[in-house]
Design a protein around this motif. Structure first.
Motif, PDB file in Angstrom:
ATOM      1  N   THR A  68      59.117   4.724  39.623  1.00  0.00           N
ATOM      2  CA  THR A  68      59.339   4.729  41.350  1.00  0.00           C
ATOM      3  C   THR A  68      59.828   3.787  41.736  1.00  0.00           C
ATOM      4  OG1 THR A  68      57.316   3.426  41.883  1.00  0.00           O
ATOM      5  CG2 THR A  68      57.052   5.837  41.022  1.00  0.00           C
ATOM      6  N   GLN A  69      60.975   4.213  43.043  1.00  0.00           N
ATOM      7  CA  GLN A  69      61.182   3.837  43.417  1.00  0.00           C
ATOM      8  C   GLN A  69      60.943   4.136  44.761  1.00  0.00           C
ATOM      9  OE1 GLN A  69      65.114   1.639  42.531  1.00  0.00           O
ATOM     10  NE2 GLN A  69      62.843   1.194  41.279  1.00  0.00           N
ATOM     11  N   LEU A 109      53.602   6.587  46.315  1.00  0.00           N
ATOM     12  CA  LEU A 109      53.033   5.287  45.593  1.00  0.00           C
ATOM     13  C   LEU A 109      51.681   5.057  45.515  1.00  0.00           C
ATOM     14  CD1 LEU A 109      53.539   3.329  43.682  1.00  0.00           C
ATOM     15  CD2 LEU A 109      54.844   2.081  45.003  1.00  0.00           C
ATOM     16  N   SER A 151      59.138   5.005  48.251  1.00  0.00           N
ATOM     17  CA  SER A 151      58.121   6.455  48.010  1.00  0.00           C
ATOM     18  C   SER A 151      56.566   5.470  48.225  1.00  0.00           C
ATOM     19  CB  SER A 151      58.683   6.695  46.658  1.00  0.00           C
ATOM     20  OG  SER A 151      59.841   7.216  45.985  1.00  0.00           O
ATOM     21  N   VAL A 185      56.200   1.004  38.563  1.00  0.00           N
ATOM     22  CA  VAL A 185      56.259   0.791  39.855  1.00  0.00           C
ATOM     23  C   VAL A 185      57.474  -0.059  39.431  1.00  0.00           C
ATOM     24  CG1 VAL A 185      55.900   0.436  42.419  1.00  0.00           C
ATOM     25  CG2 VAL A 185      54.669   1.804  40.869  1.00  0.00           C
ATOM     26  N   LEU A 230      60.472   8.575  39.921  1.00  0.00           N
ATOM     27  CA  LEU A 230      59.845   9.988  40.814  1.00  0.00           C
ATOM     28  C   LEU A 230      59.765   9.161  42.216  1.00  0.00           C
ATOM     29  CD1 LEU A 230      56.907  11.426  39.638  1.00  0.00           C
ATOM     30  CD2 LEU A 230      55.899   9.428  38.580  1.00  0.00           C
ATOM     31  N   LEU A 231      59.949   9.827  42.739  1.00  0.00           N
ATOM     32  CA  LEU A 231      59.957   9.877  44.201  1.00  0.00           C
ATOM     33  C   LEU A 231      59.156  10.652  45.172  1.00  0.00           C
ATOM     34  CD1 LEU A 231      64.363   9.809  43.924  1.00  0.00           C
ATOM     35  CD2 LEU A 231      62.965   7.650  43.723  1.00  0.00           C
TER      36      LEU A 231
END
Length: 219
Positions: A130-131, A137, A133, A6, A59-60
Motif C-alpha cells: 500500500t501507498q 488502509l 490510501s 504498508v 494495493l491502492l
C-alpha cells in the motif's frame, strides 16, 4: 501466501494526508500539503528504494490511484519509480462499479474489497504494497490483514488531517525490525506482526484503600 505491506509517511501526531504536494489532497481544508518534501535526503531515498526493491503489486485506495495515475505515467523513462509502477499490477478499492481504470495493469477490487484482498493474499505472487490510501488502509487494519508496516515518522505536528490509525484498528503487537534516522530528523521504521498484545502492571500486589476508592469512583 502473499503479505500486505504498508508504506506510509506520517507526522508525529499520526497524519498521513497529502505529503507530496499542496494540491495533492486539500480535502477538509488541509493546508500543509507537501509537508514531507523538505525532509527528503539520502537516507529517505534509500528507505523508499528498499521498500521497492523486492517484487510487489500495488494495493491502492481510489483517491491515491487517481493521484498516482495523474503523475507516474508521465515521468521520464529513466525515472526509477514511474516505469516500475507502470508495469506492475495495481489493485484499486473503489465503490464506483463504473469507474474506468485507464492506467495500464489497473484492476478494480470489486464490490467487496476486503474479500477480494483476502483472495489475493491467499494466492501465490508478490507482496501487496500500500501507498497512501488512508481510508482503505483503515479498512485493512480493521480486518486484521496487514503483515508489515514501513512507517517514516516526520518531526512535525500537523494538528488536523487524515490519520493512519482509526478506532477500528485491530489491536496487535508489533516488532521493530529496523530503524534509521535521517539527517533531517525522520525515523524510517519497519514493523512486523508479533502476536497478541501482552499486558503487565506496575500496581501494588495489594491495592491501597485510596486506590480502591479511586476505582470505585471510576464506576
Amino acid at each position: 501466501m502473499r503479505k500486505i505491506v504498508v508504506g506510509a509517511f506520517m507526522s508525529l501526531d499520526g497524519i498521513m494526508q497529502a505529503p507530496g504536494g499542496p494540491d495533492e489532497d486539500p480535502i477538509g481544508g488541509f493546508k500543509f500539503g507537501g509537508w514531507a518534501a523538505p525532509y527528503f535526503d539520502e537516507t529517505m531515498t534509500e528507505g523508499v528504494g528498499e521498500m521497492f526493491a523486492k517484487p510487489f503489486d500495488l494495493l491502492l485506495g481510489r483517491k491515491t490511484w487517481d493521484i498516482f495515475a495523474a503523475h507516474w505515467p508521465y515521468v521520464d523513462a529513466d525515472d526509477p519509480i514511474g516505469p516500475l509502477f507502470d508495469r506492475i499490477n495495481k489493485y484499486v478499492a473503489t465503490r464506483n462499479p463504473d469507474l474506468k481504470l485507464g492506467w495500464q495493469n489497473s484492476h478494480s477490487l470489486g464490490p467487496d474489497a476486503v474479500a477480494a484482498v483476502r483472495k489475493l493474499k491467499s494466492e501465490d505472487g508478490p507482496d501487496l504494497l500500500t501507498q497512501g490510501s488512508t481510508d482503505f488502509l483503515k479498512t485493512l487494519l480493521a480486518a486484521d490483514l496487514v503483515d508489515e508496516l514501513n512507517i517514516s515518522i516526520f518531526p512535525l505536528v500537523l494538528g488536523k488531517g487524515k490519520r493512519l490509525f482509526g478506532d477500528a484498528a485491530m489491536p496487535s503487537k508489533l516488532k521493530l525490525v529496523s530503524s534509521k534516522a535521517s539527517g533531517t530528523g525522520v525515523t524510517v521504521n519497519k514493523y512486523v506482526r508479533d502476536g497478541d498484545i501482552v499486558t503487565g502492571s506496575f500496581e501494588f500486589e495489594t491495592p491501597t484503600d485510596a486506590e480502591l476508592e479511586r476505582r470505585r469512583k471510576l464506576t
